[in-house]
Design a protein around this motif. Structure first.
Motif: not given
Ligand SMILES: [Fe+2]
Ligand SMILES: [Fe+2]
Lengths: 313, 132
Positions: A57-59, A67-70, A120-121, A168-174
């Motif tokens: 849903n979020w690609i 973020r997209k390629i990951s 959401n993201w 995932g954790y990188e997104i959260v940390a950011t």
């Protein structure tokens, strides 16, 4: 005579399992073992496949190319995990098509967690951290299970999951280190996903009818509660490291047991979602059905092409 | 009917007007029953063997479904080689593999069990001799 044979075979089967040997597809196994495995492995496979939907849903709306390629690679991995598992299930004499039909008809289950929406993201970050994190705890155990093909499939899966959790954790940390808005957004996602993630390990073992048998035959090596505790113990320090609050006022460290105690899980919510009344159950199955329908012509064309070529030979 | 048609492992559901069945029926008018399927199955099962680096053996990785060898190879690549950790893939139709049976694995492998003289430890040599 036959009953006697069966007793001897069962004894030999169980002593092999106790000795830590793996059971392979052509080995004798009790019918219950085979049935339980088919149920577990196919549920696991369906979960990988349906699990692609909330994240897929979020690609197209990922905030950067990185973020997209990951995310794209992660979702592709989940498709691969589904394939490893269907392949493992098929060693038990079921047809993949049969299993897929069971999913589409609603007869087979998949992990209840995928019936929650990704609003959401920040949800993408939290899913990688919690949902893949919980899956890793479970699959690390399953990689040691007594059935050879299932154990090997999980080993392969585990090698790929670490990337899922870290992205995932990188997104959260950011986001947690970002603007107030970003912080609030990621905290909100954590608040929504925490409890459903704890439910992923299934009901308490005294309420899980299959547990004893599965443990005896080493299909599972730890109880649902043990796995859940392990997940909590791993995750709490990770949340502290990024200044995220887990939505449980009862969460506290017990120095004696060296575990994090946590509050009561709302199992009513869990059963309600399992029974089909979660926010997205219908949407998920409709999306799977559409994918199956839309892909039919590809499968047909592939078979037709093969037929034609064999004719011309 | 040729055997290969059975190979294709179509799955269920009766009666269809899909053009592919008409094509099939025209080819094999004597065997209408084979062509009354609504959905094609997932193709036949292929066992996949991957080699992780040159010089290493090909190892069984799992299986995939595909209608023909080329698609089988592509599916095997997509499923088992997403991270460049594979240098070669074999795909083999699962039904063309003949395997030993665990039931007679005892007697089947027996002949090798009592031949300890096939192992170097069987032979005594002077202690002073090194590197042998
Ligand atoms: Fe996965
Ligand atoms: Fe994953």
């Amino acid at each position: 005579m036959e009953a006697l044979d069966e007793i001897i075979l069962l004894e030999r089967f169980e002593s092999r399992i106790n000795a830590g040997e793996k059971i392979e597809p052509k080995d004798w196994m009790p019918e219950r073992y085979r049935k339980q495995l088919i149920r577990m492995i196919s549920q696991h496979a369906h979960s990988e496949v349906v699990g692609m939907l909330p994240e897929g849903n979020w690609i197209t709306r990922a905030p950067s190319l990185r973020r997209k390629i990951s995310l794209l690679a992660k979702v592709q991995d989940e498709a691969g995990h589904g394939m490893y598992l269907y392949s493992a299930a098929e060693t038990l004499d079921v047809d993949r098509r049969e299993l897929i039909e069971q999913l589409l008809s609603g007869q087979a289950k998949y992990s209840h967690i995928f019936n929650y929406p990704t609003l959401n993201w920040a949800d993408i970050g939290v899913i990688g951290w919690f949902v893949d994190g919980a899956a890793i705890v479970n699959q690390t155990m399953l990689a040691k299970c007594s059935y050879g093909p299932y154990s090997r499939a999980n080993l392969r899966i585990c090698k790929e999951e670490n990337f899922h959790k870290r992205q995932g954790y990188e997104i959260v940390a950011t986001m947690a280190a970002g603007t107030t808005e970003q912080r609030e957004m990621v905290q909100d996602a954590v608040n929504r996903w925490w409890w459903p993630s704890l439910m992923m390990f299934g009901p308490s073992d005294n309420e899980s009818p299959n547990s004893a048998e599965l443990l005896r035959w080493k299909v599972k090596l730890h109880s649902n509660d043990e796995l859940r505790q392990r997940f909590v113990d791993l995750t709490v320090p990770q949340s502290q490291a990024v200044n995220i609050t887990l939505p449980d006022p009862e969460l506290r460290y017990d120095k004696k047991t060296q575990h994090w105690n946590f509050g009561k899980i709302n199992w009513e919510e869990f059963w309600n979602v399992v029974k089909g009344n979660g926010p997205c159950n219908r949407e998920r199955l409709a999306a799977r059905q559409k994918a199956d329908d839309d892909g039919a012509w590809v499968r047909e064309a592939a078979v037709a092409y093969t037929m034609k070529r064999r004719m011309n030979r | 009917m040729d055997e290969w048609i059975d190979d294709l492992r179509f799955s269920i559901i009766q009666q269809s007007n899909h053009p592919i069945f008409q094509y099939f029926n025209n080819l094999f008018p004597q065997n209408k029953s084979m062509a009354t399927k609504d959905t094609f199955g997932e193709g036949e099962v292929w066992e996949v063997f991957i080699q992780k680096e040159t010089g290493a053996p090909h190892e069984h990785a799992g299986s995939i479904h595909a209608a023909d060898p080329e698609i089988a190879l592509q599916n095997a690549r997509d499923v088992f080689a997403r991270r460049g950790e594979v240098v070669s893939i074999w795909v083999v139709p699962a039904n063309s593999i003949t395997a030993s049976s665990p039931d007679d694995s005892g007697p089947f492998f027996d002949p090798a069990n009592d031949k300890i003289y096939r192992h170097p430890q069987f032979y005594h040599i002077p202690k002073s001799v090194k590197g042998m």
